[in-house]
Design a protein around this motif. Structure first.
Motif, PDB file in Angstrom:
ATOM      1  N   LEU A  74     -19.658   5.940  -6.623  1.00 18.82           N
ATOM      2  CA  LEU A  74     -20.184   6.125  -4.953  1.00 18.82           C
ATOM      3  C   LEU A  74     -18.420   6.163  -4.096  1.00 18.82           C
ATOM      4  O   LEU A  74     -18.986   6.567  -3.572  1.00 18.82           O
ATOM      5  N   ILE A  75     -17.751   5.222  -4.260  1.00 18.76           N
ATOM      6  CA  ILE A  75     -16.730   4.947  -3.493  1.00 18.76           C
ATOM      7  C   ILE A  75     -15.572   6.462  -3.456  1.00 18.76           C
ATOM      8  O   ILE A  75     -15.026   6.358  -2.593  1.00 18.76           O
ATOM      9  N   ASN A 105     -14.751   0.768 -14.219  1.00 12.17           N
ATOM     10  CA  ASN A 105     -16.242   1.866 -14.590  1.00 12.17           C
ATOM     11  C   ASN A 105     -17.461   0.940 -14.205  1.00 12.17           C
ATOM     12  O   ASN A 105     -18.049  -0.403 -14.645  1.00 12.17           O
ATOM     13  N   THR A 106     -17.601   0.648 -12.510  1.00 12.34           N
ATOM     14  CA  THR A 106     -18.797   0.982 -12.414  1.00 12.34           C
ATOM     15  C   THR A 106     -19.618   1.307 -11.149  1.00 12.34           C
ATOM     16  O   THR A 106     -18.708   2.653 -10.837  1.00 12.34           O
ATOM     17  N   LYS A 107     -20.877   1.678 -10.785  1.00  5.41           N
ATOM     18  CA  LYS A 107     -21.418   1.975 -10.419  1.00  5.41           C
ATOM     19  C   LYS A 107     -20.570   2.219  -8.602  1.00  5.41           C
ATOM     20  O   LYS A 107     -20.989   3.625  -8.371  1.00  5.41           O
ATOM     21  N   ALA A 108     -20.156   1.163  -8.236  1.00  3.63           N
ATOM     22  CA  ALA A 108     -19.891   1.288  -6.933  1.00  3.63           C
ATOM     23  C   ALA A 108     -18.568   1.700  -6.932  1.00  3.63           C
ATOM     24  O   ALA A 108     -18.224   2.563  -6.002  1.00  3.63           O
ATOM     25  N   SER A 109     -17.550   1.856  -8.251  1.00  5.68           N
ATOM     26  CA  SER A 109     -16.247   2.601  -8.249  1.00  5.68           C
ATOM     27  C   SER A 109     -16.411   4.021  -7.338  1.00  5.68           C
ATOM     28  O   SER A 109     -15.839   4.680  -7.561  1.00  5.68           O
ATOM     29  N   LYS A 117     -34.809  -4.233  -2.530  1.00  2.01           N
ATOM     30  CA  LYS A 117     -33.481  -3.238  -3.054  1.00  2.01           C
ATOM     31  C   LYS A 117     -32.936  -2.531  -1.930  1.00  2.01           C
ATOM     32  O   LYS A 117     -32.804  -2.242  -1.447  1.00  2.01           O
ATOM     33  N   ARG A 118     -31.684  -3.549  -2.248  1.00  2.27           N
ATOM     34  CA  ARG A 118     -30.504  -3.121  -1.132  1.00  2.27           C
ATOM     35  C   ARG A 118     -29.703  -2.271  -1.144  1.00  2.27           C
ATOM     36  O   ARG A 118     -30.127  -1.804  -1.788  1.00  2.27           O
ATOM     37  N   THR A 119     -29.647  -1.310   0.419  1.00  2.00           N
ATOM     38  CA  THR A 119     -28.625  -0.551   0.217  1.00  2.00           C
ATOM     39  C   THR A 119     -27.625  -0.875   1.153  1.00  2.00           C
ATOM     40  O   THR A 119     -27.045  -1.624   1.296  1.00  2.00           O
ATOM     41  N   SER A 120     -26.527   0.475   0.721  1.00  2.00           N
ATOM     42  CA  SER A 120     -25.097   0.005   1.907  1.00  2.00           C
ATOM     43  C   SER A 120     -24.572   1.366   2.812  1.00  2.00           C
ATOM     44  O   SER A 120     -25.524   2.548   1.875  1.00  2.00           O
ATOM     45  N   HIS A 121     -24.236   1.112   3.418  1.00  2.00           N
ATOM     46  CA  HIS A 121     -23.535   1.682   4.157  1.00  2.00           C
ATOM     47  C   HIS A 121     -22.076   2.484   3.718  1.00  2.00           C
ATOM     48  O   HIS A 121     -21.043   1.013   4.256  1.00  2.00           O
ATOM     49  N   ILE A 122     -21.132   3.274   3.230  1.00  2.00           N
ATOM     50  CA  ILE A 122     -19.844   2.531   2.374  1.00  2.00           C
ATOM     51  C   ILE A 122     -18.904   4.114   3.834  1.00  2.00           C
ATOM     52  O   ILE A 122     -19.449   4.795   3.428  1.00  2.00           O
ATOM     53  N   TYR A 123     -18.517   3.412   4.351  1.00  2.28           N
ATOM     54  CA  TYR A 123     -17.043   3.514   5.628  1.00  2.28           C
ATOM     55  C   TYR A 123     -15.993   3.635   4.476  1.00  2.28           C
ATOM     56  O   TYR A 123     -15.286   2.001   4.385  1.00  2.28           O
ATOM     57  N   VAL A 124     -14.834   4.621   5.288  1.00  5.28           N
ATOM     58  CA  VAL A 124     -13.663   4.593   3.666  1.00  5.28           C
ATOM     59  C   VAL A 124     -12.993   5.713   5.738  1.00  5.28           C
ATOM     60  O   VAL A 124     -13.186   6.405   5.479  1.00  5.28           O
ATOM     61  N   GLU A 125     -11.711   5.319   5.822  1.00  6.65           N
ATOM     62  CA  GLU A 125     -10.952   5.989   6.341  1.00  6.65           C
ATOM     63  C   GLU A 125      -9.321   6.039   6.130  1.00  6.65           C
ATOM     64  O   GLU A 125      -8.616   4.782   5.563  1.00  6.65           O
TER      65      GLU A 125
END
Length: 117
Positions: free
Chosen positions: A46-47, A40-44, A98-106
């Protein structure tokens, strides 16, 4: 065959998102999706979107079987930093980044991409 998906400029700090990403690194996609579903996270959230996109790219564009896919590479790089101000005590002004991210999944099915094997 390797297929990937990227979410650029996701509004989450990279340090926070990497903790969730470490949970799914190297796992098969069904296990990874279950882990992200129960975390239960915002990151989960988005990922999970990026993972679903990578799976759809592999199945629709390359004809891979979803049951054979696993996460071969995943990382999060820092994106642009939005600088905002917040008024502080005694007439001072503080800067809030306000930090942002680039999420990469292969994802990969373990087979080579060339036809001559």
């Amino acid at each position: 065959m390797k297929t990937y998906a990227i979410h650029k400029s996701a509004m989450i700090a990279p340090r926070k998102a990497r903790m969730t990403l470490d949970l799914i690194r190297g796992k098969d996609v069904s296990t990874a999706a279950a882990i992200l579903d129960t975390t239960n996270t915002k990151a989960s959230r988005l990922i999970q979107k990026v993972l679903k996109s990578a799976i759809a790219n592999a199945v629709n564009n390359n004809g891979a079987q979803e049951t054979e896919l696993f996460i071969s590479t995943c990382y999060i790089n820092p994106g642009p930093v939005y600088k905002r101000i917040k008024f502080a005590s005694r007439g001072n002004v503080d800067r809030r980044d306000k930090r942002t991210s680039h999420i990469y999944v292969e994802v990969s099915d373990g087979k080579s991409e060339g036809g001559n094997e």
